[in-house]
Design a protein around this motif. Structure first.
Motif, short mmCIF file in Angstrom:
data_model
loop_
_atom_site.label_atom_id
_atom_site.label_comp_id
_atom_site.label_asym_id
_atom_site.label_seq_id
_atom_site.Cartn_x
_atom_site.Cartn_y
_atom_site.Cartn_z
N ILE A 306 0.84 -1.20 0.00
CA ILE A 306 0.00 0.00 0.00
C ILE A 306 0.87 1.25 0.00
O ILE A 306 0.66 2.19 -0.79
CB ILE A 306 -0.93 0.01 1.23
N VAL A 307 1.86 1.28 0.87
CA VAL A 307 2.71 2.46 1.00
C VAL A 307 3.51 2.70 -0.28
O VAL A 307 3.64 3.84 -0.75
CB VAL A 307 3.64 2.31 2.22
N PHE A 308 4.04 1.63 -0.86
CA PHE A 308 4.83 1.82 -2.07
C PHE A 308 3.95 2.11 -3.29
O PHE A 308 4.39 2.82 -4.20
CB PHE A 308 5.74 0.61 -2.31
N ALA A 309 2.73 1.61 -3.31
CA ALA A 309 1.80 2.03 -4.37
C ALA A 309 1.49 3.52 -4.23
O ALA A 309 1.44 4.25 -5.24
CB ALA A 309 0.51 1.21 -4.28
N ALA A 310 1.31 3.98 -3.00
CA ALA A 310 1.09 5.41 -2.78
C ALA A 310 2.32 6.21 -3.18
O ALA A 310 2.20 7.34 -3.69
CB ALA A 310 0.74 5.65 -1.30
N PHE A 311 3.50 5.66 -2.96
CA PHE A 311 4.75 6.32 -3.36
C PHE A 311 4.81 6.50 -4.87
O PHE A 311 5.09 7.61 -5.38
CB PHE A 311 5.92 5.47 -2.87
N VAL A 312 4.55 5.44 -5.62
CA VAL A 312 4.56 5.52 -7.08
C VAL A 312 3.50 6.49 -7.55
O VAL A 312 3.73 7.31 -8.46
CB VAL A 312 4.35 4.13 -7.70
N ASP A 313 2.30 6.41 -6.94
CA ASP A 313 1.21 7.30 -7.33
C ASP A 313 1.58 8.76 -7.09
O ASP A 313 1.35 9.62 -7.95
CB ASP A 313 -0.05 6.92 -6.55
N ALA A 314 2.15 9.04 -5.93
CA ALA A 314 2.53 10.43 -5.62
C ALA A 314 3.61 10.93 -6.57
O ALA A 314 3.55 12.08 -7.04
CB ALA A 314 3.01 10.51 -4.17
N LEU A 315 4.60 10.11 -6.86
CA LEU A 315 5.65 10.52 -7.79
C LEU A 315 5.10 10.75 -9.19
O LEU A 315 5.47 11.72 -9.87
CB LEU A 315 6.75 9.46 -7.84
N SER A 316 4.21 9.88 -9.65
CA SER A 316 3.67 10.04 -11.00
C SER A 316 2.76 11.27 -11.09
O SER A 316 2.67 11.91 -12.13
CB SER A 316 2.90 8.78 -11.42
N ARG A 317 2.08 11.61 -9.97
CA ARG A 317 1.26 12.82 -9.96
C ARG A 317 2.12 14.08 -9.99
O ARG A 317 1.78 15.06 -10.66
CB ARG A 317 0.38 12.84 -8.71
N ARG A 318 3.22 14.06 -9.25
CA ARG A 318 4.07 15.25 -9.16
C ARG A 318 4.90 15.47 -10.42
O ARG A 318 5.27 16.60 -10.72
CB ARG A 318 5.04 15.11 -7.96
N GLN A 319 5.19 14.38 -11.13
CA GLN A 319 6.07 14.44 -12.31
C GLN A 319 7.33 15.26 -11.99
O GLN A 319 7.60 16.28 -12.62
CB GLN A 319 5.32 15.07 -13.49
N PRO A 320 8.11 14.82 -11.01
CA PRO A 320 9.29 15.59 -10.60
C PRO A 320 10.35 15.61 -11.71
O PRO A 320 10.40 14.71 -12.55
CB PRO A 320 9.80 14.83 -9.38
N SER A 321 11.16 16.63 -11.68
CA SER A 321 12.28 16.71 -12.63
C SER A 321 13.25 15.57 -12.34
O SER A 321 13.19 14.91 -11.31
CB SER A 321 12.99 18.05 -12.48
N GLY A 322 14.16 15.36 -13.29
CA GLY A 322 15.13 14.28 -13.11
C GLY A 322 15.91 14.41 -11.82
O GLY A 322 16.11 13.43 -11.10
#
Length: 454
Positions: A306-322
């Motif tokens: 659950i926590v790592f799915a939330a991690f991937v979801d948060a990163l994909s939403r933020r679309q952080p720079s490299g």
């Protein structure tokens, strides 16, 4: 995934070979699976004489292990199945991360998830039915994060067959599906989750439990009795106050919460998928049993996907720079690496893990003298070595079958692993058995084997 499967399998089998597995719970679950393999409802001699396990926890999904057990009737098959289930859960999360963040980020997230402390704790602590929940949650939340809402519901619903409390987790997933736009599907999923949990806890389990009722309600504050439970005489307001304070005290609960979020650098808090941890955290922190509060045992296993799915979801939403993405990934690697030495996977690099105590061979020679099908009470670490071919129960456990045909005790177990009897209680109990008609068959290197005279 393959490398992690090999890692998990190696650790868990090695612990069992060194006689470091336990009656609670590897022995119990082997007796459950063995019952299914023999074609009848699950019984556990460890829980009590012919105890119907469907009155203890609701986990019919364990019947799926029975075909493998028929091919390989050993507790080790359960450990291999658990390793496979956890390893498979890496796949959906890593593929999602690859699509959203790239191959490099996916590799890092997959490794950090696979080596996370919650998984390590579970792999190092026998077998548990919640291993089935891990891939189901990983696939369900990956589908939910990618708006494949029907798939998310289909992967979530089998959680009802894993354990009774996971119906509430299904309900939260249903709420998230409804918030994503599929209102009917989400409401139906949530309703099925709540009804399924209620049926399991208050209808099915009490029907099978010889004592009636749901066996674990006494852990909750105000339920009366239980280890750490609060009596119910202070009124509803006092009960609610104590219950609320009890969710964050003692400090072990806060520590666990920080450990859960730390591998994601707390970025998981930015994803609604994190809501799915709430049912598990709430029942654990509301419990009066201290083992539920901390980071040991298997209780945090279901939180990791659950926590790592939330991690991937948060990163994909933020679309952080490299550069920003690399900071998050490096931080996750650092936290995972810092946690590793504190948890069981680290045992794989310790020399003592690969040394076998000569006493293990002695124990097996003595156990070989016990005939197949015999009733036996044995020390905690000896029971899982006997459950595949005898009716084994735990020596000193009050619910064990009285007057077994055999008794085998390891009198040299370190104090840190002794349970349920301390050395004095064990000595008194053995002397009492001798006075009640048992005779000593063998006594070697601290192992004592008794059988009934005549």
């Amino acid at each position: 995934m393959g490398a992690l499967f090999f890692t998990y399998t190696t650790l868990s089998l090695r612990l069992h070979q060194r006689m470091l597995s336990n009656a609670f719970d590897l022995g119990i679950f082997e007796q459950v699976v063995k019952s299914y393999a023999e074609g009848h409802l699950p019984l556990s001699e460890i829980k009590g004489p012919d105890f119907p396990v469907m009155g203890d926890h609701f986990h019919p999904i364990l019947a799926s292990v029975a075909p493998f057990y028929r091919l390989w009737p050993s507790p080790m098959v359960l450990l291999v199945v658990q390793a496979a289930l956890i390893a498979v859960s890496v796949l959906p999360l890593t593929l999602w991360a690859r699509r959203a963040l790239g191959s490099g980020a996916a590799g890092v997230i997959g490794v950090c998830y696979g080596l996370s402390w919650g998984i390590a704790s579970a792999v190092g602590m026998d077998f548990h039915e919640v291993a089935f929940a891990v891939p189901l949650l990983a696939f369900s939340l990956t589908a939910l994060g990618n708006d494949r809402l029907v798939a998310a519901a289909c992967w979530a619903l089998p959680l009802l067959l894993v354990k009774e409390d996971l119906g509430l987790t299904v309900a939260v997933i249903g709420v998230l599906i409804a918030r994503r736009g599929a209102r009917r599907l989400g409401i139906a999923t949530a309703a099925i989750g709540v009804v399924g949990a209620a049926l399991a806890m208050f209808v099915i389990l009490p029907a099978f439990n010889p004592k009636g009722g749901y066996a674990y309600l006494h852990w909750l504050p105000g339920a009366g009795g239980g280890e750490g439970g609060e009596g119910g005489e202070g009124g509803l307001a006092e009960l609610l106050f104590k219950g609320t304070i009890g969710l964050i005290t003692p400090e072990a609960k806060v520590t666990t919460l920080l450990f859960v979020l730390a591998p994601t650098l707390f970025l998981a808090l930015r994803s609604p998928l994190l809501w799915v941890v709430l049912p598990t955290l709430l029942w654990r922190f509301a419990s009066g049993l201290w083992t539920h509060w901390g980071t040991s045992y298997h209780y945090s296993l279901v939180l990791m996907p659950i926590v790592f799915a939330a991690f991937v979801d948060a990163l994909s939403r933020r679309q952080p720079s490299g550069k920003s993405l690399r900071r998050y990934l490096v931080g996750s690697v650092v936290v995972t690496t810092l946690f590793l030495p504190q948890f069981p996977l680290w045992q794989l690099v310790k020399p003592e893990t690969w040394r076998t105590d000569p006493r293990v061979a002695v124990a097996h020679r003595l156990m070989d003298r016990v005939p197949d099908g015999a009733t036996i009470q044995a020390s905690n670490q000896l029971v899982p070595q006997l459950t595949d071919r005898t009716k084994a129960s735990l020596y000193g456990w009050p619910d064990s079958r009285p007057h077994p045909e055999w008794i085998m005790v390891d009198t040299q177990v370190p104090l840190s692993r002794r349970w349920p009897l301390n050395p004095m209680e064990e000595r008194i109990s053995l002397d009492r058995a001798l006075m009640q008609g048992y005779r000593t068959v063998a006594e070697r290197d601290g192992f004592v084997l008794l059988t009934r005279s005549g």
